[in-house]
Structure formats: C-alpha cells, structure tokens
Design a protein around this motif. Structure first.
Motif, PDB file in Angstrom:
ATOM      1  N   THR A 272      39.217 -16.484  16.465  1.00 12.51           N
ATOM      2  CA  THR A 272      38.664 -16.237  15.138  1.00 12.51           C
ATOM      3  C   THR A 272      38.657 -14.752  14.836  1.00 12.51           C
ATOM      4  OG1 THR A 272      36.403 -16.125  16.008  1.00 12.51           O
ATOM      5  CG2 THR A 272      37.222 -18.299  15.339  1.00 12.51           C
ATOM      6  N   ALA A 273      38.611 -14.462  13.539  1.00 12.35           N
ATOM      7  CA  ALA A 273      38.644 -13.057  13.124  1.00 12.35           C
ATOM      8  C   ALA A 273      37.416 -12.300  13.621  1.00 12.35           C
ATOM      9  CB  ALA A 273      38.740 -12.964  11.600  1.00 12.35           C
ATOM     10  N   ASP A 274      36.261 -12.949  13.623  1.00 10.80           N
ATOM     11  CA  ASP A 274      35.039 -12.276  14.075  1.00 10.80           C
ATOM     12  C   ASP A 274      35.103 -11.933  15.559  1.00 10.80           C
ATOM     13  OD1 ASP A 274      34.028 -12.436  11.534  1.00 10.80           O
ATOM     14  OD2 ASP A 274      32.860 -14.268  11.907  1.00 10.80           O
ATOM     15  N   SER A 275      35.591 -12.854  16.370  1.00  9.71           N
ATOM     16  CA  SER A 275      35.685 -12.600  17.809  1.00  9.71           C
ATOM     17  C   SER A 275      36.674 -11.478  18.107  1.00  9.71           C
ATOM     18  CB  SER A 275      36.091 -13.874  18.547  1.00  9.71           C
ATOM     19  OG  SER A 275      35.095 -14.866  18.429  1.00  9.71           O
TER      20      SER A 275
ATOM     21  N   GLU B 182      37.571  -9.051  16.102  1.00  7.28           N
ATOM     22  CA  GLU B 182      37.005  -7.789  15.636  1.00  7.28           C
ATOM     23  C   GLU B 182      35.916  -7.300  16.591  1.00  7.28           C
ATOM     24  OE1 GLU B 182      36.254  -4.397  13.354  1.00  7.28           O
ATOM     25  OE2 GLU B 182      37.952  -5.790  13.472  1.00  7.28           O
ATOM     26  N   GLY B 183      35.111  -8.225  17.090  1.00  9.96           N
ATOM     27  CA  GLY B 183      34.075  -7.841  18.049  1.00  9.96           C
ATOM     28  C   GLY B 183      34.668  -7.285  19.328  1.00  9.96           C
TER      29      GLY B 183
END
Length: 266
Positions: A167-170, A172-173
């Motif tokens: 996922t994009a959030d993972s 980016e994190g």
C-alpha cells in the motif's frame, strides 16, 4: 531459577552445541587439549535479545622454551648489551604453527569468543557455522556476512514497524524511516561510531559550538562599544579644553584701555 528438568534439558542443549563446534576443530587441536564452552546468558541492555548463547574456545598453552646462550669467560664479568639481555629472557611460548589455520589465538594459547543471538535450545548447526570464521571447518562468519545480517535485521524491523504490504501508506512509511536512518548513520559515523542514549536523538554539537561563538562575538562587541565610549569621552574632554583655550585666546591684537586724569575729574 531453572527446575531440575529444565537444567537437564539445558545441559543436553549445551552438549549438542559443543559437539557442533568441536566438529569444526581439527582433531590434533582437540587432542592437545582445546576445550569448548557454551553457556546461555541473559541480556537486559536496550535492543538486546533476552537470551543469547555465548561460546568460548580455549586453546592449550604451548610448552615453555628457554633459549640458552653460551658466553665466553670475558663476557661473564662484563655488562650485557641490550640484545644479549633480550636473548637471556624467556621466549614467548608459541606453537610452530597455529592449531587453527590463520587464527593467532590458537598459536599462542589464547581463546576465541563468539555469540549466537538465540537461546541454547534454538541453536542449530547452521547457526554455529554462521558464528565461526572460515578458519574453522565450514565457518561462514565474514565482514560481509555480518553486514548483510545487520542490514536484514534493520529491514525486518522497518517492515514490522511500518508494514510490509504494497500500500501507498506502508511504502511511504518505510521510506520516511529509511531516510531518517540514513541521516542517523551518517551522524553515527561522524561521531566516531558512538551511539546516543537509548531512545534519544544525537546531542546537538553545533548548538554548543555556536553558543560559544555567539558569546565570544557578544563579548567582543561589548568591548568595542566600551572602547568607543571611552574614545568619545576622551574626545569630548579634549574638545572642552580646546573651547576654553579658544575662549581666552581671541583673534588679532589685545588692547588694554588705561584711564587718564580727565576721566577721574568727571
């Protein structure tokens, strides 16, 4: 404290790990008295695994040899030179060749220490080979292997903290954490590989240096202002003196008027 059954199991695991290690040591080294010790130790330092296996391989002491030098009768009553005194001293005992190839500790009767970041019950033969250098038979511990292990551990920790999904959030994190760790590693190297306190950022070294420089500039500025003030005071006093001189000096000729007799009559 361990129970009786736990102690029995621990000794069995210890014997098993020691056999793994002894299988990597040449028979002649074992015949001369090389001993292997393995123990399970706990670690309470931050970031340390709770239980790890400490391994120590103790090599036998080589036989002591004393070098005898024959001296002539003339040399007996004279002072020995530094070289002769060194020859008279006992030589450092050592085997002609290391008992383990390319391992100096095995030649002089020292000890080799390593550790496995697992409890004794979880240690496998593969773990033992990963903990021993190639000097031991089948050993795989090299600088590159240690770096790869540290890298993999760091990546695994990032994935556990920020997630391993796509996922994009993972993503980016993970990128944010990687960028932060990159800066921290550069700071770590710049500070002589000294880590900060656990859970704390690196202490700001530039702030203290900058504060000293600012304080120095302020002190020099104050001294400059005081010097200028003293200079203005001195200039003002000299101007006052000059104005008094100018007041009495005048310009042109000085005329004194003397009264005559007619003035008295009036």
């Amino acid at each position: 404290m361990f129970s009786a059954n736990e102690n029995i199991l621990l000794r069995q695991h210890k014997r098993r790990v020691i056999e793994y290690i002894e299988s990597t040591i040449p028979d002649n080294a074992l015949d001369l008295g090389t001993s292997v010790m393995a123990m399970q130790v706990s670690c309470r330092q931050p970031g340390c695994v709770p239980l790890e296996t400490a391994i120590t391989i103790v090599f036998p002491k080589p036989p002591t040899k004393r070098k005898k030098n024959r001296r002539s009768r003339k040399e007996i009553g004279t002072t020995l030179s530094a070289q002769q005194q060194q020859q008279e001293k006992e030589e450092v005992p050592a085997f002609p060749q290391p008992l383990i190839p390319n391992l100096e500790e095995s030649r002089i009767g020292g000890s080799f220490k390593t550790r496995i970041l697992k409890p004794l019950s979880d240690v496998t033969q593969e773990d033992v080979l990963d903990a021993l250098p190639p000097s031991f038979e089948g050993g795989r511990r090299t600088t590159e292997s240690l770096c790869l292990k540290a890298r993999d551990m760091a990546f695994a920790q990032i994935g556990q903290l920020m997630g391993n999904d796509d996922t994009a959030d993972s993503k980016e994190g993970r990128r944010v954490v990687a960028d932060y760790l990159k800066v921290c590693l550069e700071e770590y190297v710049a500070r002589g590989c000294e880590a900060p306190e656990w859970g704390e950022p690196f202490a700001s070294s530039s702030s203290s240096v900058g504060g000293e420089e600012d304080e120095k500039e302020d002190r020099l500025g104050n001294e400059k202002v005081e010097d200028e003030a003293e200079g203005e005071t001195a200039d003002g006093a000299s101007n006052d003196i000059m104005s008094m001189d100018d007041k009495w000096a005048g310009k042109g000729n000085i005329v004194f008027r003397v009264p005559d007799d007619d003035d008295d009559g009036e």
